[in-house]
Enzyme design. Structure first.
Site, PDB file in Angstrom:
ATOM      1  N   TYR A  22       0.830  -1.213   0.000  1.00 13.12           N
ATOM      2  CA  TYR A  22       0.000   0.000   0.000  1.00 13.12           C
ATOM      3  C   TYR A  22       0.864   1.263   0.000  1.00 13.12           C
ATOM      4  CZ  TYR A  22      -2.803  -3.829   1.753  1.00 13.12           C
ATOM      5  OH  TYR A  22      -3.378  -5.056   1.916  1.00 13.12           O
ATOM      6  N   TYR A 150     -11.773  -8.186   6.470  1.00 17.93           N
ATOM      7  CA  TYR A 150     -10.655  -8.142   5.513  1.00 17.93           C
ATOM      8  C   TYR A 150     -10.372  -9.573   5.058  1.00 17.93           C
ATOM      9  CZ  TYR A 150      -6.158  -7.802   3.325  1.00 17.93           C
ATOM     10  OH  TYR A 150      -5.142  -7.910   2.409  1.00 17.93           O
ATOM     11  N   ASP A 251     -12.755 -17.533   7.407  1.00 16.43           N
ATOM     12  CA  ASP A 251     -11.408 -17.083   7.072  1.00 16.43           C
ATOM     13  C   ASP A 251     -10.613 -16.991   8.375  1.00 16.43           C
ATOM     14  OD1 ASP A 251      -9.117 -15.682   6.512  1.00 16.43           O
ATOM     15  OD2 ASP A 251     -10.084 -14.152   5.269  1.00 16.43           O
ATOM     16  N   LYS A 280      -1.061 -17.307   6.786  1.00 19.16           N
ATOM     17  CA  LYS A 280      -0.203 -16.560   7.724  1.00 19.16           C
ATOM     18  C   LYS A 280       0.716 -17.424   8.611  1.00 19.16           C
ATOM     19  CE  LYS A 280      -1.928 -12.013   7.439  1.00 19.16           C
ATOM     20  NZ  LYS A 280      -3.253 -11.568   7.031  1.00 19.16           N
TER      21      LYS A 280
HETATM   22  C1  LIG Z   1      -3.819 -11.472   5.704  1.00 16.71           C
HETATM   23  C2  LIG Z   1      -5.186 -11.978   5.508  1.00 16.71           C
HETATM   24  C3  LIG Z   1      -5.632 -12.397   4.238  1.00 16.71           C
HETATM   25  C4  LIG Z   1      -4.751 -12.335   3.003  1.00 16.71           C
HETATM   26  O1  LIG Z   1      -3.640 -13.143   3.104  1.00 16.71           O
HETATM   27  P1  LIG Z   1      -2.361 -12.853   2.151  1.00 16.71           P
HETATM   28  O2  LIG Z   1      -1.425 -13.959   2.448  1.00 16.71           O
HETATM   29  O3  LIG Z   1      -1.845 -11.499   2.545  1.00 16.71           O
HETATM   30  O4  LIG Z   1      -2.855 -12.867   0.746  1.00 16.71           O
HETATM   31  C5  LIG Z   1      -6.925 -12.856   4.137  1.00 16.71           C
HETATM   32  N1  LIG Z   1      -7.746 -12.906   5.210  1.00 16.71           N
HETATM   33  C6  LIG Z   1      -7.351 -12.526   6.434  1.00 16.71           C
HETATM   34  C7  LIG Z   1      -8.294 -12.628   7.586  1.00 16.71           C
HETATM   35  C8  LIG Z   1      -6.062 -12.032   6.631  1.00 16.71           C
HETATM   36  O5  LIG Z   1      -5.687 -11.614   7.831  1.00 16.71           O
END
Ligand SMILES: *Cc1c(COP(=O)(O)O)cnc(C)c1O
Length: 442
Positions: A22, A150, A251, A280
Site C-alpha cells: 500500500y 478483511y 477465514d 499466515k
Molecule cells: C492477511 C489476511 C488475508 C490475506 O492473506 P495474504 O497472504 O496477505 O494474501 C486474508 N484474510 C485474512 C483474515 C487475513 O488476515
C-alpha cells in the site's frame, strides 16, 4: 562510514524502485533495513535491535530463525525445493494435509494448497460457487459477509472486504456485488442481544436463493478494524446457514493456530465451517503458503455431475519446501504449551494495556488471546512523518494504521519484552497527545 553509505544507497534505491505494501513510488514512506532476525528481535542495518510486536503480520508465532524450522528447510532443500503438483505428489504435502485434517474439525477432510491467503479465499469462493453450479443452482453466486472484514487483496477477496475502509472506492466498478450486514457489536456472550444479528438474518431471509455462501472472520476481524466479537454471533450464523442451506466459509488466516486462545477461533463457538481458509502462521512465518479445507459435502458436491473439477491450480501449488516447514511449525506448536503462552500474553496485555483506557486520546482497549488493540479517537494518517521513527526509537516494531495501535507478538515472547511493547504503546499515545495539543494551540 562505509556501512552508512551502503545503507543510504540501499534505501535510496528502494525508495526509487521498489513498491512496498500500500505504498506510493512518488511519495515513498521511510524504510528500515533489516539484516537479520532472531527470537522476537529484528536487527537493523545500523546494529539496533527492535522487538517485533507484529509477528510479521500474524505469522512468526515461534519467533525468527528457529533452529528446527531452519533445519526442516535445509533438509527439504537438499531433497527438492519444488516440483509441479499436477500429476505428481510428495511426502511434505501428504504429511501436511494429514496434520491439517487432524487438527481441524472432523468434517473438514479435503485440502487445497494455495500460495497465499488471498488465493485461498479465491479458492474458497470458487468452491462455494462451483458447489451450487454442480447442483444445478446456477443463480447461487453471491456472498454475504459482515462489515469491517478483511479477506485479502485479489479481486474476489477484495469484493468481500469492508466496502468503506477496504478498496471498494478504487475498484467499485469491477468488483462483484455482494451483501454486507453490519459488523457485530456484542463483545461477549453475556451481553448478547438478538438485535445484533437482526440485519444479517433479514439479508439471509431476503437473498438466500441467490447466495452461495456466507464468508467472515470468526471472533476477531483483523486488518478491517481489529474488532472482537462474541461466539454467540457465530453460532447464530451457523444456524442460519443450516436453516437456509448456505455454505459457511470461515477465514482463519489471521486467527488460526492459537492466536485467539483456541487452536481455531470457531472452536470457541462450538461450530465448524463448510470451508476453512488458513494461511499466515501456517509456516511459522517462514514462507508463503495457505490452505483451503472443506467438508466431504462440498468436495463431493463439486464433482456431483461426474465432470466437476475444481478450477484452480497454481504453479507453486503445495510447494514442498513450504509444506515441509509448515509440518515442522505445526509439530512445534503441538509440542509447545501454546495455550499457556497465549493465556499469559492475554493476561499481561489486559493488565498493561487496560491502564491506557483512561487516557484522553483512547477510545477503547481490546484484548483477545495474544492480540492487543488500542483504538484511538483520532486517525493517524497525518502523523506518519514522525510516528514510525518514534516507534523504532522506542526499540520496538509496531505499525499503527488508521486509528489503531495494536500488537500480536510471537507466542514465545517473555514478560520483559512484552512489557517493553506495552510501555512503548503508552509512550506513543503520550507523544501523540502532546503533538495534537501543540497543533491545536497553534
Ligand atoms: C492477511 C489476511 C488475508 C490475506 O492473506 P495474504 O497472504 O496477505 O494474501 C486474508 N484474510 C485474512 C483474515 C487475513 O488476515
Amino acid at each position: 562510514m562505509m556501512l552508512a553509505m551502503q545503507n543510504s544507497d540501499n534505501l535510496n534505491f528502494d525508495a526509487k524502485h521498489i513498491w512496498h505494501p500500500y505504498s506510493s513510488v512518488t511519495k515513498p514512506s521511510p524504510m528500515h533495513e533489516v539484516v537479520s532476525a532472531n527470537g522476537v528481535r529484528l536487527t537493523l542495518k545500523d546494529g539496533r535491535e527492535i522487538i517485533d510486536g507484529m509477528s510479521s503480520w500474524w505469522s512468526t508465532i515461534h519467533g525468527y530463525n528457529h533452529p528446527r524450522l531452519n533445519q526442516a528447510a535445509k533438509q527439504q532443500i537438499d531433497q527438492m525445493s519444488h516440483v509441479m503438483f499436477g500429476g505428481l505428489t510428495h511426502q511434505p504435502a501428504i504429511d501436511l494435509a494429514r496434520k491439517l485434517i487432524d487438527i481441524t474439525a472432523e468434517p473438514l477432510q479435503y485440502v487445497f494448497f494455495a500460495d497465499s491467503g488471498s488465493v485461498s479465499v479465491e479458492v474458497a469462493i470458487k468452491m462455494a460457487i462451483q458447489y451450487w453450479m454442480a447442483q444445478g443452482q446456477t443463480n447461487k453466486q453471491r456472498l454475504l459477509t459482515i462489515r469491517s472484514g478483511y479477506h485479502g487483496d485479489t479481486f474476489g477477496a477484495m469484493a468481500v472486504c469492508d466496502p468503506e475502509n477496504g478498496m471498494h472506492n478504487v475498484f467499485e466498478q469491477v468488483l462483484a456485488k455482494h451483501l454486507f450486514a453490519p459488523a457485530p457489536e456484542c463483545k461477549t456472550d453475556e451481553e448478547w442481544d438478538d438485535s445484533d444479528i437482526a440485519e444479517f438474518k433479514s439479508l439471509v431471509e431476503q437473498h438466500h436463493s441467490e447466495l452461495a455462501a456466507v464468508i467472515l472472520e470468526p471472533l476477531v476481524q483483523g486488518a478491517g478494524g481489529m474488532r472482537v466479537y462474541c461466539p454467540e454471533y457465530l453460532r447464530q450464523v451457523r444456524q442460519l446457514c443450516d436453516q437456509y442451506d448456505l455454505l459457511l466459509i470461515l477465514d482463519e488466516i489471521a486467527t488460526g493456530f492459537g492466536r485467539t486462545g483456541s487452536l481455531f477461533a470457531y472452536e470457541q463457538a462450538d461450530i465448524y465451517p463448510d470451508i476453512l481458509c488458513l494461511g499466515k502462521a501456517l509456516t511459522g512465518g517462514y514462507m508463503t503458503l495457505a490452505a483451503t479445507l472443506c467438508t466431504g459435502k462440498v468436495a463431493k458436491g463439486i464433482g456431483a455431475d461426474g465432470s466437476g473439477v475444481l478450477m484452480h491450480g497454481p504453479t507453486f501449488m503445495a510447494n514442498p519446501l513450504a509444506c515441509r516447514v509448515a509440518c515442522e511449525s505445526l509439530d512445534l506448536l503441538t509440542e509447545s504449551n501454546w495455550q499457556q503462552q497465549v493465556q499469559n500474553i492475554e493476561q499481561q496485555l489486559s493488565k498493561e494495556l487496560m491502564r491506557y483506557q483512561t487516557m484522553s486520546l483512547v477510545k477503547e482497549v481490546r484484548v483477545k488471546g495474544a492480540i492487543g488493540v488500542v483504538e484511538l479517537k483520532q486517525e493517524l494518517w497525518d502523523q506518519m512523518d514522525w510516528l514510525p521513527q518514534f516507534i523504532v526509537d522506542q526499540g520496538v516494531w509496531i505499525r499503527p494504521f488508521r486509528n489503531l495501535i495494536y500488537i500480536m507478538p510471537p507466542y514465545i515472547i517473555n514478560t520483559e519484552d512484552l512489557k517493553k511493547l506495552t510501555t512503548a504503546i503508552g509512550n506513543i499515545i503520550e507523544a501523540l497527545t502532546e503533538k495534537l495539543a501543540i497543533k491545536k494551540s497553534q
